[in-house]
Scaffold this motif. Sequence first.
Motif, PDB file in Angstrom:
ATOM      1  N   LEU A  33      39.120  14.146 -28.650  1.00 27.78           N
ATOM      2  CA  LEU A  33      39.940  13.485 -29.146  1.00 27.78           C
ATOM      3  C   LEU A  33      40.099  13.037 -30.483  1.00 27.78           C
ATOM      4  N   ARG A  34      39.920  11.792 -29.944  1.00 30.09           N
ATOM      5  CA  ARG A  34      39.932  10.200 -30.468  1.00 30.09           C
ATOM      6  C   ARG A  34      39.076  10.374 -31.285  1.00 30.09           C
ATOM      7  N   ARG A  35      37.255  10.821 -31.108  1.00 26.76           N
ATOM      8  CA  ARG A  35      35.715   9.857 -31.842  1.00 26.76           C
ATOM      9  C   ARG A  35      36.092  11.006 -32.723  1.00 26.76           C
ATOM     10  N   ASP A  36      34.961  11.334 -33.815  1.00 25.28           N
ATOM     11  CA  ASP A  36      34.873  11.374 -35.334  1.00 25.28           C
ATOM     12  C   ASP A  36      34.152  12.597 -34.632  1.00 25.28           C
ATOM     13  N   SER A  37      35.048  13.867 -35.066  1.00 24.69           N
ATOM     14  CA  SER A  37      34.155  15.465 -34.853  1.00 24.69           C
ATOM     15  C   SER A  37      34.026  15.807 -33.734  1.00 24.69           C
ATOM     16  N   TYR A  38      34.767  14.752 -32.590  1.00 27.13           N
ATOM     17  CA  TYR A  38      35.223  15.547 -31.650  1.00 27.13           C
ATOM     18  C   TYR A  38      33.809  15.312 -30.530  1.00 27.13           C
ATOM     19  N   GLN A  39      32.986  14.535 -30.815  1.00 28.00           N
ATOM     20  CA  GLN A  39      32.116  14.189 -29.626  1.00 28.00           C
ATOM     21  C   GLN A  39      31.736  13.415 -29.219  1.00 28.00           C
ATOM     22  N   GLY A  40      31.087  13.107 -28.187  1.00 29.98           N
ATOM     23  CA  GLY A  40      30.775  11.413 -27.889  1.00 29.98           C
ATOM     24  C   GLY A  40      29.826  11.256 -26.748  1.00 29.98           C
ATOM     25  N   SER A  41      29.230  10.846 -25.947  1.00 31.01           N
ATOM     26  CA  SER A  41      28.506  10.389 -24.654  1.00 31.01           C
ATOM     27  C   SER A  41      29.615   9.835 -23.458  1.00 31.01           C
ATOM     28  N   ALA A  77      32.451  25.687 -17.687  1.00 35.17           N
ATOM     29  CA  ALA A  77      32.547  26.237 -17.081  1.00 35.17           C
ATOM     30  C   ALA A  77      33.166  26.842 -18.086  1.00 35.17           C
ATOM     31  N   ASN A  78      34.716  26.567 -18.632  1.00 40.79           N
ATOM     32  CA  ASN A  78      35.751  27.125 -19.181  1.00 40.79           C
ATOM     33  C   ASN A  78      35.878  27.271 -20.818  1.00 40.79           C
ATOM     34  N   GLY A  79      34.715  26.872 -21.246  1.00 42.08           N
ATOM     35  CA  GLY A  79      34.878  27.018 -22.757  1.00 42.08           C
ATOM     36  C   GLY A  79      35.768  25.876 -23.454  1.00 42.08           C
ATOM     37  N   LEU A  80      35.799  24.352 -22.951  1.00 39.89           N
ATOM     38  CA  LEU A  80      36.864  23.447 -23.432  1.00 39.89           C
ATOM     39  C   LEU A  80      35.711  22.333 -24.491  1.00 39.89           C
ATOM     40  N   VAL A  81      34.739  22.602 -23.571  1.00 36.13           N
ATOM     41  CA  VAL A  81      33.669  21.238 -23.939  1.00 36.13           C
ATOM     42  C   VAL A  81      32.578  22.032 -24.039  1.00 36.13           C
ATOM     43  N   PHE A  82      31.148  21.627 -25.053  1.00 35.00           N
ATOM     44  CA  PHE A  82      30.014  22.191 -24.886  1.00 35.00           C
ATOM     45  C   PHE A  82      29.058  20.701 -24.633  1.00 35.00           C
ATOM     46  N   LYS A  83      28.002  20.747 -24.244  1.00 34.59           N
ATOM     47  CA  LYS A  83      26.666  19.843 -23.947  1.00 34.59           C
ATOM     48  C   LYS A  83      25.935  20.152 -25.453  1.00 34.59           C
ATOM     49  N   VAL A 135      25.647  13.752 -24.144  1.00 34.59           N
ATOM     50  CA  VAL A 135      26.635  14.081 -25.473  1.00 34.59           C
ATOM     51  C   VAL A 135      27.566  15.109 -25.808  1.00 34.59           C
ATOM     52  N   TYR A 136      28.663  15.079 -25.819  1.00 35.04           N
ATOM     53  CA  TYR A 136      29.935  16.162 -25.501  1.00 35.04           C
ATOM     54  C   TYR A 136      30.666  16.566 -26.504  1.00 35.04           C
ATOM     55  N   LEU A 137      31.034  17.414 -26.864  1.00 31.89           N
ATOM     56  CA  LEU A 137      32.081  17.888 -28.226  1.00 31.89           C
ATOM     57  C   LEU A 137      32.755  18.846 -28.024  1.00 31.89           C
ATOM     58  N   ILE A 138      33.929  18.741 -28.455  1.00 32.80           N
ATOM     59  CA  ILE A 138      34.916  20.177 -28.134  1.00 32.80           C
ATOM     60  C   ILE A 138      34.910  20.739 -29.929  1.00 32.80           C
ATOM     61  N   ALA A 139      34.394  22.366 -30.028  1.00 28.22           N
ATOM     62  CA  ALA A 139      34.774  23.228 -30.926  1.00 28.22           C
ATOM     63  C   ALA A 139      35.813  22.364 -31.998  1.00 28.22           C
ATOM     64  N   SER A 140      34.993  22.295 -33.246  1.00 29.49           N
ATOM     65  CA  SER A 140      36.234  22.307 -34.835  1.00 29.49           C
ATOM     66  C   SER A 140      37.071  23.093 -34.430  1.00 29.49           C
ATOM     67  N   GLU A 141      37.277  24.161 -34.316  1.00 31.17           N
ATOM     68  CA  GLU A 141      38.132  24.958 -34.108  1.00 31.17           C
ATOM     69  C   GLU A 141      39.317  24.216 -33.149  1.00 31.17           C
ATOM     70  N   VAL A 142      38.783  24.387 -31.879  1.00 23.42           N
ATOM     71  CA  VAL A 142      39.374  24.354 -30.683  1.00 23.42           C
ATOM     72  C   VAL A 142      40.344  22.876 -30.669  1.00 23.42           C
ATOM     73  N   GLY A 143      39.433  21.867 -31.619  1.00 26.13           N
ATOM     74  CA  GLY A 143      40.069  20.320 -31.407  1.00 26.13           C
ATOM     75  C   GLY A 143      40.884  20.374 -32.455  1.00 26.13           C
ATOM     76  N   ASP A 144      41.399  21.230 -33.514  1.00 21.22           N
ATOM     77  CA  ASP A 144      41.659  21.239 -34.198  1.00 21.22           C
ATOM     78  C   ASP A 144      43.178  21.339 -33.754  1.00 21.22           C
ATOM     79  N   ALA A 145      43.421  23.127 -33.413  1.00 20.33           N
ATOM     80  CA  ALA A 145      44.311  23.087 -32.728  1.00 20.33           C
ATOM     81  C   ALA A 145      45.056  21.668 -31.730  1.00 20.33           C
ATOM     82  N   LEU A 146      43.866  21.688 -31.126  1.00 22.49           N
ATOM     83  CA  LEU A 146      44.899  20.566 -30.129  1.00 22.49           C
ATOM     84  C   LEU A 146      45.854  19.554 -30.647  1.00 22.49           C
ATOM     85  N   LYS A 147      44.844  19.057 -31.544  1.00 26.13           N
ATOM     86  CA  LYS A 147      45.605  17.840 -32.827  1.00 26.13           C
ATOM     87  C   LYS A 147      46.904  18.815 -33.088  1.00 26.13           C
ATOM     88  N   ARG A 148      46.609  19.566 -33.314  1.00 22.34           N
ATOM     89  CA  ARG A 148      48.484  20.144 -33.620  1.00 22.34           C
ATOM     90  C   ARG A 148      49.229  19.689 -33.100  1.00 22.34           C
TER      91      ARG A 148
END
Length: 669
Positions: A68-76, A103-109, A120-133
């Motif tokens: 969540l702290r990374r740009d676009s919610y993604q990083g290696s 497996a739970n869809g909280l993170v995607f490869k 490289v892994y990421l959190i979907a934009s909508e899920v990341g935005d909801a968490l950051k709120r």
Amino acid sequence: MFLKNLLEDNTKAVLQGYHLYWFPNRSMSSSKERLTTDLLEGMQEQSLVRERFDGLGRSHQSLLLALLRRDSYQGSLPEILTDRYGRQVEEFEVEPTIKTLLANGLVFKLCGNGSQAGDVYLIASEVGDALKRTIALEERDVLDMLAAERVYSEGDLCAGVHQVDLSKRIAKVADEQLHRLALVAYEEHHGILTFSEASHRNLVSESLNRDHWRSLLERERLGTTGVLSLKDFGIDVEEQCLVLDQDLIYADSLRRARCRRSASSDARRADQQIAENDVEVSIGTDFIIDIDRFLELIRTEQFDVTREGRLYKKTEDRISSVFITARYDEYFEGCAVSHIFEICRRLRFFTIESQKIVGDRLHRLAWQNKSVDSKLKVIYEHYLSDQQGKRWSFHQKALRSEFIDHLKKIDPGQWLAAKPFIAAVVARYLLNLEDRGIREEFKQHWMEDFQGETLMVPFAKLHHDLSYWVIHRLALVGLLDIGYVDAAFTSVRLSHLGLRFFGLRYDTLEDLDRPLLVNPDFEVVAFPGSSREEEVNLLLSRFADRLDSNHVKRYRLSRDSLKRGIISGLKSEEIKEFLELHSRVPLPPNVTFSLREWTDGVELIRKQKVMLLRASTAEGCRRLVKILEEREIEFEKLNDKIAMVRGSKSEKALRDLHEHFEKNGLFVE
């Protein structure tokens, strides 16, 4: 990346796994399109996303926070693990943690060659935005968000040095949408507007934490935006909020609380002034009088109670007319009789035996001999410390003390707008959360057995419960006067009784040292303003019937009311001397004659349940008495062979001594 694209790129089997995690209690569709639609809806819902996050283990949460702290919610993976949150994950936990999140869809490869360094892994934009709120990632102290400036001292504000009009400051905000949000936060939410409330009202759709909004608010010294988390203090707030400076809320609320509308005033702004009261209610000592009357009732009559230990409804209806405060329905939760019954039980004025009320004579006599202030102190301290059950939370004890402290600083007799004053008290409480040790107190309650206590409460409940306590407790015992406008609770002030109770200055009228007027028709009029007004009303109520409860109180003397006074412990001479001492004019001759006639020969015969112990010889009685004295059992020796034990506790203690009696050669049958 957008959630829709990430979901559509997965197989139906993978989506079914996601669905089982996100909606464990919902039936699953066999269509991939329907699965995608359900997941799109649920995985963007802020409350559900936060619920799933809270259910994760420590390592899972740490990896999500690092992303969540990374740009676009993604990083290696190396980038994730070098973050301050990622470093909290042990090396052996990394692989199983990633598998669970995938497996739970909280993170995607996103991409990779199967090696940790290249994936490289990421959190979907909508899920990341909801968490950051709902998750505070920035390193700002929560109290700095509540009051970034902290420039006002309590003494200055109570003295009215800083006359802050927050509405005028908000009016200067140039950004139209931010102006609307700040105004809603100020007028409806006591300075703290959550994203969920703002989005529910269609005031904002994406985020409250916009850089230019935050800069504008902080530059104008109005407040800030960001994720506010008060859960460590037992307040259920943890999401993006627009927070107005609570110092400003405090100062502005005090200003609005003090404003009164005068008939000659040209200004009619509702946010600056409150209307004069339509109705003003001052209960005075009426509640204490009703407690005394209830004690007299249970002395003369043995009431049946339900298995739960409550009065039957038909009993409440039958005796409600006896109580003065029964006419003030708005001051009670339920009916007046049940509330008086409950407070008397908590003060241990009676016990319940075999589903019947048994009054405690010693407690009643001790209570009857107390002064008005002593009785009031007992009830007040009970109400002040009451924080059990769903009605209250542990916050209320400190909030009540804060309310009383502020109330005592107001000029005697001054009416205050109730809602702004309560808002000021809660704002000051928020500013002092750390100083009061609320965080530590909340943790302590949480670690202990808190059954019967409410710990975590919504922010709005702090205001609601304090307001409820002000009406249903302080006003009920007569410490506050309540003002109404159009039948709505509007204003409060310390009553004469409250001013005296808290040791504050209050004015009395010298010519009312004799406040009673006794008329030939046996009506007694009690005028307000006497320095002993409360004591006079309390004693007068013991031998006279109250006709009404306005500021000028009216009573009626009758044969039955005078008998009631004699039975309660007064003497005929005491009643006559009391009326002569406090009456403005000499007692009418017919009243003096009737006082003597109606009380002549009235005498109280007390019936008691006792146990007689009759010995065969005087020597046996002496041995019995010796044992009773050693065991400190209350008894009375009637003659050489008979001893009398009274009281249920003494009788129980006597039954427990049967074996001891037999060892001493005494057999009780």
